[in-house]
Design a protein around this motif. Structure first.
Motif, PDB file in Angstrom:
ATOM      1  N   ARG A 163       3.171  10.890   4.862  1.00  0.00           N
ATOM      2  CA  ARG A 163       2.819   9.760   5.284  1.00  0.00           C
ATOM      3  C   ARG A 163       3.391   8.425   4.974  1.00  0.00           C
ATOM      4  NH1 ARG A 163      -3.562   9.446   6.315  1.00  0.00           N
ATOM      5  NH2 ARG A 163      -2.584   7.087   7.732  1.00  0.00           N
ATOM      6  N   ALA A 164       3.247   7.991   3.105  1.00  0.00           N
ATOM      7  CA  ALA A 164       4.028   6.511   2.690  1.00  0.00           C
ATOM      8  C   ALA A 164       4.961   6.744   3.069  1.00  0.00           C
ATOM      9  CB  ALA A 164       3.692   6.405   1.319  1.00  0.00           C
ATOM     10  N   HIS A 165       6.083   7.346   2.887  1.00  0.00           N
ATOM     11  CA  HIS A 165       7.468   7.740   3.226  1.00  0.00           C
ATOM     12  C   HIS A 165       7.795   7.404   4.521  1.00  0.00           C
ATOM     13  CE1 HIS A 165       9.467   8.265  -0.516  1.00  0.00           C
ATOM     14  NE2 HIS A 165       8.212   9.535  -1.585  1.00  0.00           N
ATOM     15  N   SER A 166       7.495   7.840   4.946  1.00  0.00           N
ATOM     16  CA  SER A 166       7.209   7.006   6.630  1.00  0.00           C
ATOM     17  C   SER A 166       7.079   6.318   7.629  1.00  0.00           C
ATOM     18  CB  SER A 166       6.782   8.630   7.711  1.00  0.00           C
ATOM     19  OG  SER A 166       7.287   8.044   8.878  1.00  0.00           O
ATOM     20  N   GLY A 167       5.410   5.740   6.454  1.00  0.00           N
ATOM     21  CA  GLY A 167       5.278   5.050   6.880  1.00  0.00           C
ATOM     22  C   GLY A 167       5.894   3.217   6.099  1.00  0.00           C
ATOM     23  N   ARG A 168       6.183   3.156   5.322  1.00  0.00           N
ATOM     24  CA  ARG A 168       7.275   2.539   4.600  1.00  0.00           C
ATOM     25  C   ARG A 168       8.888   2.940   4.925  1.00  0.00           C
ATOM     26  NH1 ARG A 168       8.581   2.949  -1.821  1.00  0.00           N
ATOM     27  NH2 ARG A 168      10.459   4.286  -1.527  1.00  0.00           N
ATOM     28  N   ASP A 191       0.726  -1.137  -0.123  1.00  0.00           N
ATOM     29  CA  ASP A 191       0.049  -0.063   0.154  1.00  0.00           C
ATOM     30  C   ASP A 191       0.741   1.181  -0.181  1.00  0.00           C
ATOM     31  OD1 ASP A 191      -1.909  -0.752  -0.234  1.00  0.00           O
ATOM     32  OD2 ASP A 191      -2.967  -1.419   1.546  1.00  0.00           O
ATOM     33  N   TYR A 192       2.216   1.403   1.025  1.00  0.00           N
ATOM     34  CA  TYR A 192       2.722   2.666   0.868  1.00  0.00           C
ATOM     35  C   TYR A 192       3.266   2.755  -0.545  1.00  0.00           C
ATOM     36  CZ  TYR A 192       2.450   2.266   6.027  1.00  0.00           C
ATOM     37  OH  TYR A 192       1.719   2.471   7.264  1.00  0.00           O
ATOM     38  N   ASN A 193       3.602   1.920  -0.889  1.00  0.00           N
ATOM     39  CA  ASN A 193       4.382   1.657  -2.391  1.00  0.00           C
ATOM     40  C   ASN A 193       3.396   2.030  -3.955  1.00  0.00           C
ATOM     41  OD1 ASN A 193       6.510   0.399  -2.088  1.00  0.00           O
ATOM     42  ND2 ASN A 193       6.266  -1.462  -1.950  1.00  0.00           N
TER      43      ASN A 193
END
Length: 562
Positions: A266-271, A253-255
């Motif tokens: 948010r996606a970079h932090s989560g990944r 999902d983050y990708n």
């Protein structure tokens, strides 16, 4: 997502009776006063009245409030504050203008002034529900969740059909682990508008925190099926999968979000958190860097939380021993984008970047990554590779020549394959300046970004205005880089840089290449000299501008001299 449609609701939520104004204003006056009217039609009517300049003080305040709301929707916070202040001067009891100015202050990072406006509006009209919600959002961002819930409850009391107050209270109750209360609030929100996307999108997280993963994923999946490019909800589903322990699904999902929007914090932090768990620390640092740096003082609540995590983890993972072993190392990334595929080409950027790259090599930079005509994906890959070099250096410098401009308060550099048919495409097709800042951020001392990119926006004539954002046709906006960063614009914010009128290089590149070779000129003074040279060479039509500075306790020289 905290205030989707809130700016519109802010002017609809309070009802006040005003004295009849100039009857010659006719239908425009009636429409301008009508806060139930369609927003664009009302704004046009108010503008007609302001142009005619035949309004009484209170009616002029109403019209200026409508103008301020339009500016706020465009994220033109400076002019929104100016306009709404004029309205308040004319009518100090105009609580709508006070609430809107509070929003403008808040979104420009001036939370104390925002709180003062919300408080004043509520003192003047204690039953005005919207400022309670807005004040609650600030409490939530600051982590004062019980104060936030109290304000959301007051907003609901006085404006019971205000859906965002219900969903905001539900989210705050979720964070307080009052799950029964949160689910009940979401149910009340459904009674107002069952199709509102923020209900399922946020209830997904509540169910996830409750450990009811099937219900959580059903909420997120159902909304994603309807809105497959909704990055907010895809991030929420990723967060739920993280809670569930399904790191593969979360990573997928983050990708997906990063593929849609490579600038997504948010996606970079989560990944980054996933890569850190898997001991891939280089990739974790790369993602944390992409999320850590901001050029403004305002983030939405989820973004602020994600950025804070990235900043904390990046500091913890920075390899101190590697940095101390590379004293004196200087690296640079030089980008010249000229061969644009969907708008007119720029002849000078490739020549300018070649000139600057050659000078930097002559000055002894150990690494100079000299690139041309980068597509979106190549641009982000190049920034990632350069950031790895910057981790091992004292100096990291990026020089960019090509198209660049501001949309909606965010500065973007434009890859050569960008289409930008609508304003909203910028975040998915262009490179946010924060990502360039992140690339130099790992260097120990000098973190320098030089942008010879303040040209006209060639996409503007055909670009659709889908988000009501301020669409800047010239230049960048002003910024606030963090301590230890220096950002140089070839032209002051809001102005355009010249290509050189047939010259082989732009005036800025010419001046920089000449002055950077002079010995014993400290870097701060160097760019002052470049500014003066360009100002003179362009006959006062182009003025470079510098934001921030390197660390203050040391002098830095491109050429130290003897």
């Amino acid at each position: 997502m905290l205030r989707v449609v809130l700016l519109i609701l802010a002017v609809l939520a309070a009802g006040t009776c005003f004295a009849t104004g100039d009857p010659r204003a006719g239908d425009d006056l009636a429409l301008c006063r009508d806060r139930q009217a369609e927003l664009q039609a009302r704004a046009a009517a108010c503008e007609n009245l302001l142009s005619a300049d035949r309004l009484t003080a209170k009616d002029k305040a109403i019209a200026l409030s409508a103008r301020g709301n339009v500016l706020l929707n465009k994220r033109d916070h400076v002019h929104a504050i100016e306009t709404l202040s004029m309205a308040i001067d004319l009518d100090p009891d105009n609580v709508v203008a006070l609430n809107l100015r509070g929003l403008a202050y808040e979104r420009s990072g001036q939370e104390d002034l925002a709180m003062a406006d919300y408080n004043l509006a509520l003192r003047k009209r204690p039953a005005y529900g919207v400022p309670y919600n807005n004040r609650g959002v600030i409490h939530a961002r600051r982590g004062a969740l019980q104060s936030a819930i109290d304000d959301f409850s007051l907003s609901i009391k006085y404006t019971p059909k205000f859906l965002l107050a219900w969903t905001n209270r539900a989210r705050a109750r979720t964070l307080m682990k009052d799950f029964d209360g949160a689910i009940a609030d979401f149910a009340e929100a459904e009674k107002i508008d069952a199709a509102a996307p923020q209900i399922a999108g946020n209830r997904c997280v509540a169910y996830g925190m409750m450990g009811k993963f099937d219900r959580a994923l059903a909420d997120c999946n159902g909304l994603i099926e309807k809105q497959p490019r909704n990055a907010f909800v895809i991030n929420n589903r990723a967060d739920v999968n993280m809670m569930k322990g399904d790191l593969d699904a979360a990573l997928k999902d983050y990708n997906t979000v990063i593929q849609i929007n490579p600038n997504n914090v948010r996606a970079h932090s989560g990944r980054g958190q996933i890569y850190e768990r898997r001991k891939d620390l280089a990739q974790a640092r790369a993602d944390y860097r992409a999320a850590a740096y901001s050029l403004t003082r305002f983030d939405e609540t989820e973004v602020a939380r994600a950025r804070a995590i990235a900043q904390e983890r990046l500091a913890a993972l920075t390899p101190k021993e590697a940095a101390s072993a590379t004293t004196g190392r200087r690296v640079a990334l030089v980008v010249g984008n000229g061969a644009y595929k969907n708008v007119h080409a720029l002849p000078n950027p490739p020549r300018d970047s070649k000139l600057i790259a050659g000078v930097l090599r002559d000055l002894g930079f150990q690494t100079v990554m000299d690139t041309r005509d980068l597509t979106r994906d190549a641009f982000f890959q190049t920034l990632k590779a350069f950031a790895e070099e910057a981790e091992k250096a004292d100096w990291a410098m990026v020089y960019y020549a090509g198209h660049g401009f501001e949309i909606g308060g965010v500065n973007y550099l434009v890859p050569v394959d960008a289409k930008l048919t609508a304003d909203k495409d910028a975040e998915t097709e262009a490179v946010a300046l924060e990502q360039v800042i992140a690339a130099v951020g790992a260097a120990r001392k000098v973190r320098l970004v030089v942008l010879d990119a303040c040209r006209d926006n060639p996409f503007a004539p055909a670009m659709q205005r889908t988000l009501s954002l301020k669409l800047v046709e010239k230049g960048f906006s002003n910024i606030e880089p963090g301590a230890g960063f220096m950002v140089v614009y070839a032209a002051k914010h809001g102005q355009t840089a010249m290509d050189g009128d047939g010259s082989p290089n732009s005036p800025f590149a010419t001046a920089l290449a000449r002055e950077i070779k002079q010995p014993k000129v400290e870097i701060r003074k160097l760019f002052d000299i470049v500014r003066d040279d360009v100002w003179a060479a362009t006959r006062h039509e182009q003025q470079p501008f510098t934001y921030g500075s390197p660390p203050g306790r040391e002098d830095f020289y491109f050429v130290a001299g003897k």
